[in-house]
Design a protein around this motif. Structure first.
Motif, PDB file in Angstrom:
ATOM      1  N   ALA A 104      -8.183  -0.608  -9.698  1.00 13.15           N
ATOM      2  CA  ALA A 104      -6.369  -1.145  -9.491  1.00 13.15           C
ATOM      3  C   ALA A 104      -6.214  -1.800  -8.354  1.00 13.15           C
ATOM      4  N   THR A 105      -6.181  -0.387  -7.565  1.00  9.07           N
ATOM      5  CA  THR A 105      -5.313  -0.412  -6.032  1.00  9.07           C
ATOM      6  C   THR A 105      -5.855  -1.686  -5.892  1.00  9.07           C
ATOM      7  N   THR A 106      -7.006  -1.589  -4.729  1.00  3.30           N
ATOM      8  CA  THR A 106      -7.882  -2.818  -4.274  1.00  3.30           C
ATOM      9  C   THR A 106      -7.678  -4.007  -4.576  1.00  3.30           C
ATOM     10  N   ARG A 107      -7.753  -4.430  -6.523  1.00  2.00           N
ATOM     11  CA  ARG A 107      -7.419  -5.824  -7.130  1.00  2.00           C
ATOM     12  C   ARG A 107      -5.546  -5.848  -6.621  1.00  2.00           C
ATOM     13  N   ARG A 108      -5.108  -4.888  -6.308  1.00  2.00           N
ATOM     14  CA  ARG A 108      -3.243  -5.774  -6.495  1.00  2.00           C
ATOM     15  C   ARG A 108      -3.252  -5.733  -4.963  1.00  2.00           C
ATOM     16  N   LEU A 109      -3.733  -4.954  -3.462  1.00  2.00           N
ATOM     17  CA  LEU A 109      -3.627  -5.839  -2.477  1.00  2.00           C
ATOM     18  C   LEU A 109      -4.304  -6.545  -2.425  1.00  2.00           C
ATOM     19  N   ALA A 122      -6.851   2.713   4.140  1.00  2.00           N
ATOM     20  CA  ALA A 122      -6.537   4.015   3.793  1.00  2.00           C
ATOM     21  C   ALA A 122      -5.582   4.347   2.810  1.00  2.00           C
ATOM     22  N   LEU A 123      -5.167   3.686   2.177  1.00  2.00           N
ATOM     23  CA  LEU A 123      -5.226   4.150   0.945  1.00  2.00           C
ATOM     24  C   LEU A 123      -6.091   4.867  -0.456  1.00  2.00           C
ATOM     25  N   SER A 124      -7.625   4.194   0.004  1.00  2.00           N
ATOM     26  CA  SER A 124      -8.573   3.904  -1.263  1.00  2.00           C
ATOM     27  C   SER A 124      -9.049   5.034  -0.298  1.00  2.00           C
ATOM     28  N   ALA A 139       1.220  -0.806  -0.245  1.00  2.00           N
ATOM     29  CA  ALA A 139      -0.166  -0.107   0.011  1.00  2.00           C
ATOM     30  C   ALA A 139       0.927   1.341   0.183  1.00  2.00           C
ATOM     31  N   VAL A 140       1.621   1.463   0.830  1.00  2.00           N
ATOM     32  CA  VAL A 140       2.803   2.474   0.529  1.00  2.00           C
ATOM     33  C   VAL A 140       3.237   1.918  -0.791  1.00  2.00           C
ATOM     34  N   ARG A 141       3.921   1.705  -0.775  1.00  2.00           N
ATOM     35  CA  ARG A 141       4.821   1.716  -2.495  1.00  2.00           C
ATOM     36  C   ARG A 141       3.896   2.270  -3.285  1.00  2.00           C
ATOM     37  N   LEU A 142       2.465   1.619  -3.306  1.00  2.00           N
ATOM     38  CA  LEU A 142       1.387   2.056  -4.381  1.00  2.00           C
ATOM     39  C   LEU A 142       1.216   3.282  -3.800  1.00  2.00           C
ATOM     40  N   LEU A 143       1.056   4.221  -2.797  1.00  3.40           N
ATOM     41  CA  LEU A 143       0.617   5.260  -2.615  1.00  3.40           C
ATOM     42  C   LEU A 143       2.095   6.290  -3.321  1.00  3.40           C
ATOM     43  N   LEU A 144       2.965   5.514  -3.259  1.00  4.43           N
ATOM     44  CA  LEU A 144       4.684   6.471  -3.367  1.00  4.43           C
ATOM     45  C   LEU A 144       4.460   6.620  -5.018  1.00  4.43           C
ATOM     46  N   ALA A 145       4.341   5.272  -6.328  1.00  5.44           N
ATOM     47  CA  ALA A 145       3.973   5.351  -7.116  1.00  5.44           C
ATOM     48  C   ALA A 145       3.545   5.739  -8.038  1.00  5.44           C
ATOM     49  N   ILE A 146       2.349   5.725  -7.410  1.00  3.71           N
ATOM     50  CA  ILE A 146       1.099   6.127  -8.475  1.00  3.71           C
ATOM     51  C   ILE A 146       1.467   8.065  -8.554  1.00  3.71           C
ATOM     52  N   PRO A 147       1.415   8.697  -7.646  1.00  2.02           N
ATOM     53  CA  PRO A 147       2.312  10.038  -8.024  1.00  2.02           C
ATOM     54  C   PRO A 147       3.375  10.131  -9.337  1.00  2.02           C
ATOM     55  N   ALA A 148       4.498   9.328  -8.800  1.00  2.62           N
ATOM     56  CA  ALA A 148       5.440   9.653  -9.676  1.00  2.62           C
ATOM     57  C   ALA A 148       4.961   9.042 -11.619  1.00  2.62           C
ATOM     58  N   ALA A 149       3.891   7.895 -11.671  1.00  2.56           N
ATOM     59  CA  ALA A 149       3.243   7.426 -12.632  1.00  2.56           C
ATOM     60  C   ALA A 149       2.838   8.897 -13.018  1.00  2.56           C
ATOM     61  N   ALA A 150       2.303   9.509 -12.831  1.00  2.24           N
ATOM     62  CA  ALA A 150       1.248  10.206 -13.506  1.00  2.24           C
ATOM     63  C   ALA A 150       2.714  11.589 -14.162  1.00  2.24           C
TER      64      ALA A 150
END
Length: 260
Positions: A94-99, A119-121, A55-66
């Motif tokens: 997608a984040t829900t499926r990944r988690l 918390a991520l959602s 969840a933390v990785r995705l939290l960080l990765a999503i803005p970077a991907a943008a």
């Protein structure tokens, strides 16, 4: 965590103190501080939970991907299965499926993992969704623009703080919700449901204040790590999550000392 009996707090010294405070006339902040002390071990153990780390990785990765030229492809490279031009619901789904995948690979559900997923959602909904011109009027370009802004130092500081604030509030509520409804009515702490809800609002504010330390290091760390590594892997996510939670727990301990 792992306790599933509603209406019952764990039978530990710290949670017994919380129960005594609830039954008495202690101010809300005293109850929050005592609850934070009782939940401290669970919070620190989050750093070993694979769903929390992801969840933390995705939290960080999503803005970077943008920041990439192709947002959809950049997200898919982060194991988020989204269309080429994802909307907010695509991103959250997608984040829900990944988690869920990480949870299944790790052997099943954990309370801390569930709280991190929620918390991520909530953070994506708040940080991206609340800035859009309406859920159904927003375009994928609106989502991309907002997500990209989150990768700026000032924005990422508030964005990551939102996640950890939601996690702390969720962790404390996880236990307190088991017993609070028993304290509603004449002669109890809460005169009615409105008073009970006000307590929850104060708890959310307490959690938010405990995460102010996140603003002081997350933006600089994010920019430095993104520049150095080009992205965020699980090792860096675990390291960031561990430092963040330790700083938050230190703040909560300070509040406990003040209470005492």
């Amino acid at each position: 965590m792992g306790h599933t009996t509603l209406g019952v707090l764990p039978k530990t010294r710290y949670w017994n103190e919380v129960a005594d405070l609830l039954a008495g006339t202690a101010p809300h902040n005293a109850i929050f501080a005592a609850s934070a002390q009782a939940a401290e071990k669970d919070l620190l153990q989050a750093t070993d939970d694979p769903v929390f780390i992801e969840a933390v990785r995705l939290l960080l990765a999503i803005p970077a991907a943008a920041r990439a030229q192709d947002f959809g492809n950049a997200l898919r490279e982060q194991n988020l299965l989204v269309p080429d031009r994802p909307g907010l619901l695509d991103l959250i789904s997608a984040t829900t499926r990944r988690l869920d995948q990480v949870r299944a690979a790790g052997g099943g559900r954990s309370d801390l993992g569930e709280l991190a997923a929620r918390a991520l959602s909530k953070t994506l909904t708040t940080s991206i969704g609340d800035t859009l011109p309406g859920l159904f009027d927003a375009t994928p370009d609106d989502v991309l623009t907002t997500a990209r802004k989150l990768s700026w130092n000032k924005s990422v500081s508030e964005y990551t703080r939102c996640f950890f604030g939601s996690l702390v509030a969720g962790s404390l509520s996880y236990w307190l919700d088991r017993t609070l409804d028993r304290h509603i009515g004449d002669g109890h702490r809460f005169t009615d449901v409105a008073a009970r809800n006000a307590f929850q609002s104060d708890l959310d504010q307490f959690a938010w204040e405990s995460t102010r330390i996140i603003r002081e290091f997350s933006g600089g760390w994010y920019g430095k790590t993104l520049y150095r590594d080009g992205g965020f892997n699980s090792v860096e996510a675990a390291r960031f999550g561990s430092v963040a939670l330790k700083k938050i727990v230190d703040d909560l301990r300070t509040r406990q000392v003040r209470r005492g």
